[in-house]
Design an enzyme around this catalytic site. Structure first.
Site, short mmCIF file in Angstrom:
data_model
loop_
_atom_site.label_atom_id
_atom_site.label_comp_id
_atom_site.label_asym_id
_atom_site.label_seq_id
_atom_site.Cartn_x
_atom_site.Cartn_y
_atom_site.Cartn_z
N ALA A 80 48.59 50.66 37.74
CA ALA A 80 48.34 49.29 38.19
C ALA A 80 49.55 48.74 38.93
CB ALA A 80 48.00 48.38 37.01
N CYS A 81 49.29 48.10 40.07
CA CYS A 81 50.33 47.40 40.85
C CYS A 81 51.49 48.36 41.14
CB CYS A 81 50.79 46.15 40.10
SG CYS A 81 49.43 45.10 39.56
N SER A 82 52.72 47.98 40.77
CA SER A 82 53.84 48.90 41.03
C SER A 82 53.73 50.15 40.17
CB SER A 82 55.18 48.20 40.77
OG SER A 82 55.27 47.75 39.43
#
Length: 559
Positions: free
Chosen positions: A295-297
């Site tokens: 998720a995300c970074s």
């Protein structure tokens, strides 16, 4: 009324928080230099400035004589109190402000400036104009009514909240009542155990909630800049619990909150630690491979690991999911507005000098990117109305910040600057060059239609960098709502399209719109790649990796 107000505040904040997004921020000197540039335009282009002063004068004349049709935008709820439209003085006060703000923005938009300077100037102007909104003053009719309703107590309560925030919150209005939640008590309560720990992470295994499970487990890799329990907030919003209820063997990484002592931890450090965790998951479940969710970074960490595995010809990952993740950093967003080479180098030096990038400092900077929703709403609620900050789990999680070690922050900045994941061999981790086209396994990619942090077009463009078969799904929500999207929400929608044309707009035009949450669609996708069903394990861990302590573990409590 107060409860409804808190719900509206929480919803706006949820749509606006920047969450796990370790980028550059906004250097103060750049804001000051942009402000100087804006002021200089009044001298540099006098004819242009006088023209707009004249237009503003005419608009104010219409306001004064009652002929103005100026009104706030439909989505601007600051002026929702009927006094603003029904009282002649308040209506003129509001319209004069709106006319001034509109003309100021038109003046800079039509100025003879490069597009980048116009965008920066608009940002600085918005900071000034939103701060000077009539709703932020003691003349706010809602504040005056509240004062008389409470016999003046709202003023005393507001002053108390202000003093507390100056002392404990860096002078920023509190977004949430931090005393209302406790991790492990009313947040992150899904049953599970820590089954492995190294210096960098804890591995949490969740108790299956079905009699049978698919043999291939799922491991969730959160972003390093936020704590993992966004995937396990309340039972009804818990992705970890949903996986356990969906015949999946669920594991989640809980990253350690680094200090200055870990300043040298870089991307390779996190990937090596993640490789250890993957081996433990496979040893516990007896599976030869697993599914990942980044998720995300955490998506950057996940694909870097997959590129590393591909270089080594390792086949420990059968499929993976990218959740609101951008790999191609050539994007135009407000987050990247001040991200020139000088700013990136300044940010890098600052984190190396302190050893870490503080999450609370980043959150404070990002709040000024959405001042109406993340600052001035709370200014009115906490100080002018004297209300307590909202009780809202997502805002608690967002304010429960972590740190990034200087080395990892520097590498994220370099990714942002040079965009190496778009070029084979441009990034090296754990001693191997990364080529995303060599990552051939199936993957599921989620983006948010109204996401202003990781725009869905950028997520789509990033998905095309990988070599495997992609199932791209577009949620109708924003950044955080796309993650927390449990079934049963009547407003939830998502788009699917089996084709992946080069143009994301073409993808959307031919996509079909589905009701409810993408979680169910993802669950079915995971089941198709889950292998055979087998009896659920009677106990967590195994002889070599026995349960160490109950979830949510130790690292999540480190401040």
């Amino acid at each position: 009324m107060a409860q409804k107000n808190n719900e509206e505040l929480s919803q706006k904040a949820t749509e606006s928080i920047l969450g796990p997004n370790p980028v550059v921020g906004i250097p103060g000197r750049d804001v000051v230099s942009t402000a100087r540039m804006v002021m200089w335009q009044t001298v540099k282009q006098p004819v242009h400035s006088l023209k707009h002063i004249g237009k503003l004068g005419l608009a104010l004349k219409d306001v004064l004589v009652g002929r103005s049709e100026m009104a706030p935008a439909a989505e601007d709820k600051r002026f929702a109190d009927p006094t603003w439209s029904q009282n002649p003085l308040y209506r003129r006060y509001m319209q004069a402000y709106l006319a001034w703000r509109k003309e100021l923005n038109t003046w800079i938009t039509e100025a003879d400036l490069p597009p980048q300077d116009v965008s920066r100037a608009q940002f600085v102007i918005s900071l000034v104009t939103e701060a000077m909104s009539p709703t932020n003053t003691a003349l706010n009719p809602a504040a005056i009514k509240r004062f008389f309703e409470t016999g003046g107590k709202s003023l005393l309560d507001g002053m108390t909240h202000l003093v507390q925030d100056i002392a404990n919150n860096g002078g920023m209005p509190s977004q949430v009542n931090m005393n209302a939640f406790e991790v492990g008590q009313n947040l992150a309560t899904t049953k599970g155990s820590v089954v492995f720990r190294n210096e960098v992470l804890e591995l949490i295994q969740y108790k299956p909630l079905t009699e049978e499970v698919y043999e291939r487990p799922v491991l969730v890799v959160p972003p390093q800049i936020n704590k993992f329990y966004v995937f396990d907030l309340s039972p009804e919003k818990s992705l970890a619990r949903y996986l356990s209820l969906s015949n999946m063997q669920a594991f989640v990484i809980s990253w350690r909150n680094p200090t200055k002592a870990q300043r040298e931890w870089g991307l390779s450090t996190y990937i090596e630690a993640l490789k250890e965790a993957i081996d433990v998951v496979l040893a516990i479940t007896g599976s030869k491979d697993l599914s990942l969710l980044g998720a995300c970074s955490g998506g950057i960490t996940t694909v870097s690991l997959l590129g590393h595995y591909a270089a080594l010809k390792e086949k420990k990952v059968h499929s993976f999911t990218l959740l609101v993740s951008v790999l191609d950093t050539d994007i135009k967003t407000q987050v990247a507005l001040f991200a020139d080479e000088k700013s990136i180098e300044a940010a890098r030096r600052m984190s190396y000098q302190s050893g870490v990038l503080e999450g609370r400092d980043m959150a404070r900077v990002f709040a000024w990117m959405r001042p109406n929703d993340l600052i001035w709403n709370y200014w009115v609620n906490n100080y002018l109305l004297g209300n307590e900050p909202p009780v809202f789990d997502i805002l608690f999680w967002n304010n429960d910040t972590t740190r990034l070690p200087a080395a990892l922050h520097g590498e994220f900045l370099e990714l942002f600057k040079t965009n190496p994941l778009t070029r084979p061999g441009a990034l090296e981790v754990c001693g191997t060059p990364i080529d995303l086209k060599q990552v051939k396994c199936d993957f599921f990619c989620i983006a948010g239609l109204t996401d202003h942090i990781t725009p869905w077009e950028a997520c789509y463009k990033s998905a095309r960098l990988l070599g495997g078969k992609c199932e791209f799904v577009l949620s109708s929500s924003g950044h955080i709502q796309s993650i927390l999207n449990p079934p049963g929400n009547p407003k939830a929608r998502y788009f699917i399209n089996k084709d992946m044309p080069a143009d994301p707009k073409q993808w959307l035009e031919s996509a079909s719109k589905e009701s409810d949450s993408w979680w169910r669609h993802w669950r079915d996708w995971l089941h198709q790649r889950g292998g055979k069903l087998k009896p659920a394990p009677a106990a967590l861990g195994n002889d070599h990796f026995p349960p160490m302590e109950p979830a949510p573990g130790t690292y999540v409590h480190e401040r």
